[in-house]
Design a protein around this motif. Sequence first.
Motif, PDB file in Angstrom:
ATOM      1  N   TRP A   1      40.596 -74.704  -8.698  1.00 46.68           N
ATOM      2  CA  TRP A   1      41.562 -75.286  -9.612  1.00 46.68           C
ATOM      3  C   TRP A   1      42.645 -77.260  -9.145  1.00 46.68           C
ATOM      4  O   TRP A   1      42.387 -77.324  -8.356  1.00 46.68           O
ATOM      5  N   PRO A   2      42.165 -77.891 -10.533  1.00 49.57           N
ATOM      6  CA  PRO A   2      42.297 -79.240  -9.908  1.00 49.57           C
ATOM      7  C   PRO A   2      43.788 -79.086 -10.251  1.00 49.57           C
ATOM      8  O   PRO A   2      44.065 -78.820 -10.569  1.00 49.57           O
ATOM      9  N   VAL A   3      44.270 -80.555  -9.300  1.00 50.75           N
ATOM     10  CA  VAL A   3      45.968 -81.140  -9.216  1.00 50.75           C
ATOM     11  C   VAL A   3      46.017 -81.890 -10.442  1.00 50.75           C
ATOM     12  O   VAL A   3      45.507 -82.004 -10.674  1.00 50.75           O
ATOM     13  N   ARG A   4      47.282 -80.928 -10.415  1.00 50.22           N
ATOM     14  CA  ARG A   4      47.359 -81.559 -12.198  1.00 50.22           C
ATOM     15  C   ARG A   4      49.616 -81.994 -11.977  1.00 50.22           C
ATOM     16  O   ARG A   4      50.273 -81.370 -11.674  1.00 50.22           O
ATOM     17  N   LEU A   5      49.893 -83.179 -11.222  1.00 44.40           N
ATOM     18  CA  LEU A   5      51.318 -83.732 -11.090  1.00 44.40           C
ATOM     19  C   LEU A   5      51.817 -84.241 -12.023  1.00 44.40           C
ATOM     20  O   LEU A   5      51.801 -83.918 -13.767  1.00 44.40           O
ATOM     21  N   THR A   6      53.340 -82.801 -12.359  1.00 42.81           N
ATOM     22  CA  THR A   6      53.904 -83.377 -13.392  1.00 42.81           C
ATOM     23  C   THR A   6      55.042 -84.162 -12.916  1.00 42.81           C
ATOM     24  O   THR A   6      55.073 -84.552 -11.833  1.00 42.81           O
ATOM     25  N   PRO A   7      55.573 -84.005 -13.728  1.00 44.65           N
ATOM     26  CA  PRO A   7      57.764 -84.945 -13.696  1.00 44.65           C
ATOM     27  C   PRO A   7      58.077 -84.283 -12.433  1.00 44.65           C
ATOM     28  O   PRO A   7      58.365 -85.396 -12.021  1.00 44.65           O
ATOM     29  N   THR A   8      58.256 -83.301 -12.522  1.00 44.76           N
ATOM     30  CA  THR A   8      58.795 -82.795 -11.481  1.00 44.76           C
ATOM     31  C   THR A   8      58.235 -82.418 -10.329  1.00 44.76           C
ATOM     32  O   THR A   8      59.041 -82.994  -9.490  1.00 44.76           O
ATOM     33  N   VAL A   9      57.053 -81.763  -9.669  1.00 44.62           N
ATOM     34  CA  VAL A   9      56.084 -82.166  -8.858  1.00 44.62           C
ATOM     35  C   VAL A   9      56.153 -83.784  -8.014  1.00 44.62           C
ATOM     36  O   VAL A   9      55.996 -83.501  -6.961  1.00 44.62           O
ATOM     37  N   THR A  10      56.204 -84.573  -9.039  1.00 41.16           N
ATOM     38  CA  THR A  10      56.015 -85.789  -8.599  1.00 41.16           C
ATOM     39  C   THR A  10      57.492 -86.179  -8.280  1.00 41.16           C
ATOM     40  O   THR A  10      57.172 -87.145  -6.782  1.00 41.16           O
TER      41      THR A  10
ATOM     42  N   GLN B   1      58.085 -87.474  -4.362  1.00 39.47           N
ATOM     43  CA  GLN B   1      58.094 -88.672  -4.229  1.00 39.47           C
ATOM     44  C   GLN B   1      60.074 -88.725  -3.301  1.00 39.47           C
ATOM     45  O   GLN B   1      59.463 -89.095  -1.676  1.00 39.47           O
ATOM     46  N   ARG B   2      60.935 -88.013  -3.721  1.00 37.34           N
ATOM     47  CA  ARG B   2      62.304 -87.384  -3.168  1.00 37.34           C
ATOM     48  C   ARG B   2      62.105 -86.912  -1.912  1.00 37.34           C
ATOM     49  O   ARG B   2      62.382 -87.642  -0.847  1.00 37.34           O
ATOM     50  N   THR B   3      61.059 -85.414  -1.496  1.00 34.52           N
ATOM     51  CA  THR B   3      60.832 -85.117  -0.581  1.00 34.52           C
ATOM     52  C   THR B   3      60.911 -85.641   0.754  1.00 34.52           C
ATOM     53  O   THR B   3      61.120 -85.874   1.784  1.00 34.52           O
ATOM     54  N   GLY B   4      59.328 -86.837   0.212  1.00 33.65           N
ATOM     55  CA  GLY B   4      58.601 -87.750   1.126  1.00 33.65           C
ATOM     56  C   GLY B   4      59.255 -88.694   1.996  1.00 33.65           C
ATOM     57  O   GLY B   4      59.727 -88.644   3.116  1.00 33.65           O
ATOM     58  N   ALA B   5      60.266 -88.542   1.026  1.00 42.98           N
ATOM     59  CA  ALA B   5      61.684 -89.980   1.315  1.00 42.98           C
ATOM     60  C   ALA B   5      62.555 -89.567   2.261  1.00 42.98           C
ATOM     61  O   ALA B   5      62.695 -90.005   3.213  1.00 42.98           O
ATOM     62  N   ALA B   6      63.205 -88.406   1.872  1.00 44.25           N
ATOM     63  CA  ALA B   6      63.664 -88.168   2.958  1.00 44.25           C
ATOM     64  C   ALA B   6      63.127 -87.174   4.185  1.00 44.25           C
ATOM     65  O   ALA B   6      64.507 -87.595   4.987  1.00 44.25           O
ATOM     66  N   LEU B   7      62.365 -86.843   4.869  1.00 42.88           N
ATOM     67  CA  LEU B   7      61.643 -86.294   5.706  1.00 42.88           C
ATOM     68  C   LEU B   7      60.761 -87.549   6.696  1.00 42.88           C
ATOM     69  O   LEU B   7      60.082 -87.139   7.389  1.00 42.88           O
TER      70      LEU B   7
ATOM     71  N   LEU C   1      50.202 -90.070  -3.253  1.00 41.81           N
ATOM     72  CA  LEU C   1      49.648 -89.266  -4.928  1.00 41.81           C
ATOM     73  C   LEU C   1      48.019 -88.679  -5.469  1.00 41.81           C
ATOM     74  O   LEU C   1      47.616 -88.913  -5.584  1.00 41.81           O
ATOM     75  N   SER C   2      47.321 -90.243  -4.287  1.00 37.93           N
ATOM     76  CA  SER C   2      45.665 -89.761  -4.904  1.00 37.93           C
ATOM     77  C   SER C   2      45.446 -88.999  -4.076  1.00 37.93           C
ATOM     78  O   SER C   2      44.482 -88.405  -3.573  1.00 37.93           O
ATOM     79  N   ASP C   3      45.915 -88.540  -2.795  1.00 36.41           N
ATOM     80  CA  ASP C   3      46.020 -87.252  -2.219  1.00 36.41           C
ATOM     81  C   ASP C   3      47.079 -86.264  -2.034  1.00 36.41           C
ATOM     82  O   ASP C   3      47.579 -86.594  -1.354  1.00 36.41           O
ATOM     83  N   VAL C   4      47.094 -85.288  -2.670  1.00 36.20           N
ATOM     84  CA  VAL C   4      48.011 -84.390  -2.679  1.00 36.20           C
ATOM     85  C   VAL C   4      48.131 -83.534  -1.698  1.00 36.20           C
ATOM     86  O   VAL C   4      49.267 -83.497  -0.928  1.00 36.20           O
ATOM     87  N   ASP C   5      46.742 -83.301  -1.453  1.00 37.05           N
ATOM     88  CA  ASP C   5      46.589 -81.934  -0.854  1.00 37.05           C
ATOM     89  C   ASP C   5      47.419 -82.411   0.528  1.00 37.05           C
ATOM     90  O   ASP C   5      48.418 -81.726   1.564  1.00 37.05           O
ATOM     91  N   ALA C   6      47.148 -83.558   1.209  1.00 35.77           N
ATOM     92  CA  ALA C   6      47.095 -84.110   1.783  1.00 35.77           C
ATOM     93  C   ALA C   6      48.881 -84.462   2.250  1.00 35.77           C
ATOM     94  O   ALA C   6      49.505 -84.115   3.255  1.00 35.77           O
ATOM     95  N   THR C   7      49.024 -85.366   1.107  1.00 40.69           N
ATOM     96  CA  THR C   7      51.018 -85.304   1.193  1.00 40.69           C
ATOM     97  C   THR C   7      51.854 -83.629   1.350  1.00 40.69           C
ATOM     98  O   THR C   7      52.563 -83.990   2.197  1.00 40.69           O
ATOM     99  N   VAL C   8      51.330 -82.601   0.490  1.00 41.12           N
ATOM    100  CA  VAL C   8      51.624 -81.338   1.365  1.00 41.12           C
ATOM    101  C   VAL C   8      51.734 -81.077   2.047  1.00 41.12           C
ATOM    102  O   VAL C   8      52.689 -80.529   3.141  1.00 41.12           O
TER     103      VAL C   8
END
Length: 433
Positions: A236-245, A249-255, A261-268
């Motif tokens: 199933w394709p990635v579908r970013l919602t406002p909450t997930v986005t 962004q906020r968790t990445g900054a904290a860590l 966001l163009s490569d969500v799986d790698a970001t996760v």
Amino acid sequence: MAEVAELCSQLIRFDTTNHGNGDCAGERPAAELVASVLAEAGIGVKVLERAERRSNVVARVSGVDSSLPPLLVQGHLDVVPADPVQWTRDPFSGDIADGYVWGRGATDMKDFVAMVLTVLRGWAAADLRPRRDIVLAFVADEEDQGLWGAEWLVDEHPELFEGCGAAISESGGYSYHVRHASGAPVRLYPVGTAERGTSHLRITATGRAGHGSRRNDDNAVVKLIDALGRLASHAWPVRLTPTVTAFLQRTGAALGVEVDLSDVDATVARLGAAASLVENTVRNSTRPTVLTAGYKVNVIPSTAVGEVDTRTLPGTEAELLATVDSLLGPGVTREVVARSPAVQAPVDSPWFDAMAAAIQSQDPQAVVVPYCMGGGTDAKAFARLDIPSYGFAPLWLPEGFDYRAMAHGVDERVPVAGLEFGTRVLDRFLSTV
């Protein structure tokens, strides 16, 4: 605040097991305890039942400023089944031992009910009132379809919730221990601002009945297995919602990790332990869970049926169902057997900010982030009344404690210190929001 642990223990000792399809031990004993605590605190109570023993408790706490929209605080009194053979302790013992309250419902969600009631008891003793009205709803049947609980209340008694500006309930506001890229500890507190929707499917394959020893190229069982295999393996394709986005962004900054966001799986993948909070909500899912076919080993049946737990992100249901239809193949059909749309509440809002402030009042190092729940709650019922809901049942949890395995799991338990922390957070939030 030892009373919150004792109150949680009392609630657990009531067996309110919900087996589904209307088969439930009944929420009435727990509802009677809730109603008595509220009455002792001077709060008027309504106990409403669609069927005998399927009890819902609704009450209203008057605030100082009646011009403000009320806040709905809702939780459920039923629990899922527990097999005592698998447990270290009796799942309905409510034992308080080793720093935990043990039993079915300890984290889902008699803990939250106990914390809210403890706050209200404290207010009554100190003659305090909240800033705004608070509507309380402790309901039946959340662990099934809500037909004896939230769904019924919304249909038959919507006036009880008129004007509510927001709601809080389970599955958010708990501490989640992760690591910064430097190795430093970080405490995330995910607050639920969205939930994936449900479009549970029944898949039916038809074919030619026959003897099991003979070739049959129209075998319903084979058709079903092949169709379910295609659904289970579909990417199933990635579908970013406002909450997930916002979470990424906020968790990445904290860590201190890169967010692309163009490569969500790698970001996760770069989020480490925090990945489990988001990996199930960047896309839809179709997971086969039930199979029914045949009655005798040497008979090929003419029909085979499967059920698929299907979860959808906001705005994606039509696309998902069209894709499902393309994957099923000839001789296979589908029907939606349970449906509730995805819900999402504003991330950037005074409600969310007040929750973050309440958590940080007790843990100044807390990093509060929004997240999307992979499953669902009664928030979907109250969304029909245009009430945005947040998963906010705060708890402090020790590092290494697998909180996400507790709900519906074996040896469910909640830390006493976590209950006391959550009670203080809720006191702050409910008093000031």
